[in-house]
Scaffold this active site. Structure first.
Site, mmCIF file in Angstrom:
data_model
loop_
_atom_site.group_PDB
_atom_site.id
_atom_site.type_symbol
_atom_site.label_atom_id
_atom_site.label_comp_id
_atom_site.label_asym_id
_atom_site.label_seq_id
_atom_site.Cartn_x
_atom_site.Cartn_y
_atom_site.Cartn_z
ATOM 1 N N ASP A 241 -5.473 -0.924 5.429
ATOM 2 C CA ASP A 241 -4.853 0.257 4.837
ATOM 3 C C ASP A 241 -3.324 0.162 4.900
ATOM 4 O O ASP A 241 -2.765 -0.215 5.924
ATOM 5 C CB ASP A 241 -5.330 1.483 5.628
ATOM 6 N N GLU B 77 -4.892 -3.353 0.765
ATOM 7 C CA GLU B 77 -4.597 -2.140 0.007
ATOM 8 C C GLU B 77 -3.089 -2.053 -0.142
ATOM 9 O O GLU B 77 -2.392 -1.428 0.654
ATOM 10 C CB GLU B 77 -5.121 -0.876 0.693
HETATM 11 C C1 GLC Z 1 -3.817 4.620 2.106
HETATM 12 C C2 GLC Z 1 -5.019 5.464 1.795
HETATM 13 C C3 GLC Z 1 -4.577 6.856 1.518
HETATM 14 C C4 GLC Z 1 -3.865 7.384 2.714
HETATM 15 C C5 GLC Z 1 -2.741 6.451 3.152
HETATM 16 C C6 GLC Z 1 -2.295 6.778 4.534
HETATM 17 O O1 GLC Z 1 -2.960 4.521 1.029
HETATM 18 O O2 GLC Z 1 -5.700 4.919 0.712
HETATM 19 O O3 GLC Z 1 -5.668 7.675 1.196
HETATM 20 O O4 GLC Z 1 -3.308 8.639 2.406
HETATM 21 O O5 GLC Z 1 -3.154 5.120 3.217
HETATM 22 O O6 GLC Z 1 -3.269 6.355 5.455
HETATM 23 C C1 GLC Z 2 -0.061 4.779 -0.426
HETATM 24 C C2 GLC Z 2 -0.524 6.111 -0.930
HETATM 25 C C3 GLC Z 2 -0.783 6.079 -2.388
HETATM 26 C C4 GLC Z 2 0.426 5.561 -3.083
HETATM 27 C C5 GLC Z 2 0.858 4.249 -2.483
HETATM 28 C C6 GLC Z 2 2.109 3.740 -3.064
HETATM 29 O O1 GLC Z 2 -1.026 3.803 -0.576
HETATM 30 O O2 GLC Z 2 -1.690 6.506 -0.313
HETATM 31 O O3 GLC Z 2 -1.032 7.365 -2.819
HETATM 32 O O4 GLC Z 2 0.175 5.436 -4.433
HETATM 33 O O5 GLC Z 2 1.050 4.377 -1.112
HETATM 34 O O6 GLC Z 2 3.148 4.646 -2.935
#
Ligand code: GLC
Ligand code: GLC
Length: 668
Positions: free
Chosen positions: A308, A350
């Site tokens: 994450d 991610e």
């Molecule tokens: C990632 C998750 C998102 C969350 C963020 C902070 O981007 O996908 O849902 O808000 O991390 O953990």
């Molecule tokens: C984190 C957030 C997502 C956003 C991304 C890039 O993953 O959860 O909402 O799009 O950062 O800013």
């Protein structure tokens, strides 16, 4: 070459052409290995299990030592932390259930197993889908019926009460949120999924913990050792200096990236919500502590970890603290340790960032798989514009990935849609990126005249005018508005758009990932505003509770040959998945675009192992044609059959695609 003596260690002759660091590394390993003895003795493992670990350790050691040395080599206590890290890894292997070691052994031999056309994923929130883990186990049949072989469960560990950012504010990585069940329930579910041939994916939320995690509590109580686990500052001096070069990720939560904590009377780094405290990876104790949590999660039977918020894990003054080189070093260090102690475990990145940065996390030695946010965003872009030029431009040089890695292709997930395409890709095809993002935001929030979409803004930044989009696949694709307008034609178009997107995600190369609910055309649910823990975060509009009555209705209809919209979407998607699995050309990542000269079409050839499939997709609501000649040269044939609808085509004449039609063409 490093000379080795009969223990497998480097021998220390001065004439060996070995770099200083490798030499220091070998020496360090010799000193450390005997210290693992206690682990083997207390876990009482067999000699062969121990040897498996040692042989992988020897093989990976140089890499691991270099990575950790790069991050922490200047610490006076480097050796101590190395020892702790190795003990952690040895313990993880020693205590790893034998059934998981078996999986490890298979995956090492077949490192690209996830590139198979048989792999299809789904993601869900346990509480919203089935209340708890126990009941989730009863629905494995449903996943199989859909054809899923990969299940991502949104974070299910113990969280702070109230708003927990959908589970992303974890208070304890070793216990399941009691509302969902226990660690034992998780293990049982993992066993059942493994038996059903479904891989289990869980999040590894390692950028931050909740403010209620034990480490944060200790920090709050003034414990200096634990205050070093986070980025904590006595006054505004450092926060202001960092702030000068930082973006704001959650600007509607607060301005800036730091939160004042009354109890400590200090500022804490919080990239996301105020209660999500960013960890300080400059401290090796943090690395080791999170490594233990990672191995614990892996020991429950998880096959893949979704890493994450990878972009944010390393902070450096004077930078934007995103995608820094040390973030990669860190993930690679976690990866090597997984290769040593839990070798079947894979990482999914991610990184919802610029496409140039997304791809940097992907590699066999970093994250083997990655979300494909650029494809996701550009598919929506193509639907809005009815043109595929930006999508094709981007795919032309961004789809290829290194060996033994794969994209995870998705249309919607639990998060927002952000327009993370590259400005240069846009200008190459004559698009002004700034204006285009404004247009897309207008389009997907339904403000643009004639828009079919029903999205709502997420994290609208009043200062910059920037925003991202929340909404379900079906609502963004027009189904919600069409139903409201009671227009058969619009409903038809919306369903075709939905299936068009799925058919690309299922065929373009990589792991397709559904967000559960998509299979029956789930619409936005505006009731989230009634729950105070959700009201402030518009992403909840696309995270509704599963409506089981819909599924029962689906079941009834399947037997009675019903025709509801939901059943139609379900059946069509199920069929797309079934057909995907019959087409070996869809394995792997190899994809070549075909230039048809028609700006409304996306066309490409997939090939794998001597198999070849030509894909044509019409992104407009008017019929479009392709020259038979083009198809013949690209598809290597004169006659084709559509694997989806069964119709056949001869290349002697032009081929016409219906509005939003997709063809998966096999040569016959
Ligand atoms: C990632 C998750 C998102 C969350 C963020 C902070 O981007 O996908 O849902 O808000 O991390 O953990
Ligand atoms: C984190 C957030 C997502 C956003 C991304 C890039 O993953 O959860 O909402 O799009 O950062 O800013």
């Amino acid at each position: 070459m490093i000379g080795t003596n009969n223990n497998g260690f480097a021998s220390h002759q001065a004439d060996q052409p070995i770099s200083d660091l490798s030499f220091e590394g070998q020496l360090t390993l010799e000193r450390l290995l005997p210290r693992l003895e206690t682990v083997w003795q207390s876990a009482d493992v067999s000699a062969s299990v121990r040897e498996e670990f040692e042989s992988r350790l020897l093989q990976q050691w140089d890499k691991l030592f270099r990575l950790l040395h790069e991050l922490y080599g200047n610490r006076y206590d480097f050796f101590y932390h190395l020892e702790q890290i190795l003990l952690t890894a040895a313990t993880a292997w020693a205590e790893r259930p034998e059934c998981l070691r078996e999986v490890d052994r298979h995956r090492v031999i077949e490192p690209n197993w996830f590139e198979s056309e048989q792999v299809v994923g789904g993601a869900l929130y346990v509480d919203l889908f089935s209340e708890n883990l126990g009941r989730l186990r009863e629905h494995i049949g449903y996943f199989k019926q859909l054809g899923l072989t990969y299940l991502h469960l949104m974070p299910l560990f113990a969280v702070r009460p109230g708003n927990s950012d959908g589970g992303y504010a974890i208070s304890n990585y070793r216990s399941v949120d009691p509302r969902l069940g226990t660690i034992e329930d998780l293990r049982l579910l993992a066993d059942d999924l493994r038996a059903a041939g479904i891989t289990l994916v869980l999040d590894f939320v390692f950028n931050h913990t909740s403010d209620e995690h034990l480490w944060a509590k200790k920090a709050q109580s003034g414990d200096r050792e634990y205050q070093q686990f986070y980025n904590i500052f006595p006054d505004r001096e450092m926060p202001d200096r960092y702030e000068a070069t930082l973006r704001e990720i959650f600007p509607t939560v607060r301005r800036g990236n730091f939160t004042w904590h009354d109890g400590m009377a200090k500022w804490v780094w919080t990239t996301f919500n105020n209660f999500q405290w960013d960890l300080n990876y400059h401290n090796p104790a943090v690395f080791r502590a999170m490594l233990e949590e990672m191995f614990f999660i892996a020991s429950t039977g998880v096959d893949m970890l979704r890493l994450d918020a990878v972009a944010f894990i390393w902070k450096q003054l004077g930078t934007n603290c995103e995608n820094l080189p040390q973030a990669h070093t860190l993930i690679q260090a976690f990866n090597v340790l997984a290769r040593i102690a839990t070798p079947g475990l894979l990482f999914k990145s991610e990184a919802i960032v610029h496409p140039d940065d997304v791809v940097k996390y992907i590699g066999e030695d970093e994250c083997q798989i990655s979300y494909n946010p650029t494809l996701m965003a550009l598919l929506w872009e193509s639907l809005a514009t009815r043109q595929t030029r930006l999508l094709s431009q981007s795919l032309s040089h961004r789809h290829q990935l290194p060996e033994n890695t794969a994209w995870v292709n998705y249309l919607r997930c639990h998060d927002d849609v952000g327009w993370t395409f590259d400005d240069k890709d846009a200008s190459q095809v004559g698009i002004n990126a700034y204006d285009h993002r404004r247009f897309l935001n207008h389009f997907y929030t339904g403000q643009f005249e004639g828009s079919f979409a029903r999205g709502i803004p997420f994290q609208e930044n009043v200062a910059t005018g920037d925003m991202r989009i929340a909404g379900t696949l079906a609502s963004l694709a027009g189904l919600e508005l069409a139903i409201e307008n009671e227009s058969e034609h619009e409903i038809e178009m919306a369903i075709r758009r939905i299936l068009l997107l799925h058919s690309i995600s299922l065929s373009i190369g990589g792991i397709p990932l559904l967000y559960l609910g998509e299979e029956w055309g789930m619409l936005n649910d505006y009731d989230f505003v009634k729950d105070p823990a959700k009201a402030g975060d518009t992403r909840w509009v696309h995270r509704p509770r599963m409506k089981w009555e819909f599924l029962e209705e689906l079941d009834d209809q399947m037997t009675s040959g019903g025709t509801s919209l939901r059943l139609r979407i379900f059946r069509s998607l199920q069929r797309l998945i079934t057909v995907r699995k019959m087409l070996p050309a869809l394995a792997g990542q190899k994809m070549e675009l075909i230039s048809t000269g028609n700006p409304h079409l996306l066309s490409f050839v997939r090939s794998h192992d001597g198999h070849r499939l030509t894909i044509l997709a019409n992104f407009s609501e008017t019929p479009q044609s392709v020259s038979g000649n083009k198809l013949r040269t690209a598809g290597y044939g004169r006659f084709f059959e559509d694997a989806l609808a069964g119709s056949t085509f001869a290349t002697s004449s032009d081929l016409i695609l219906e509005p939003y039609q997709v063809l998966w063409l096999n040569r016959v």
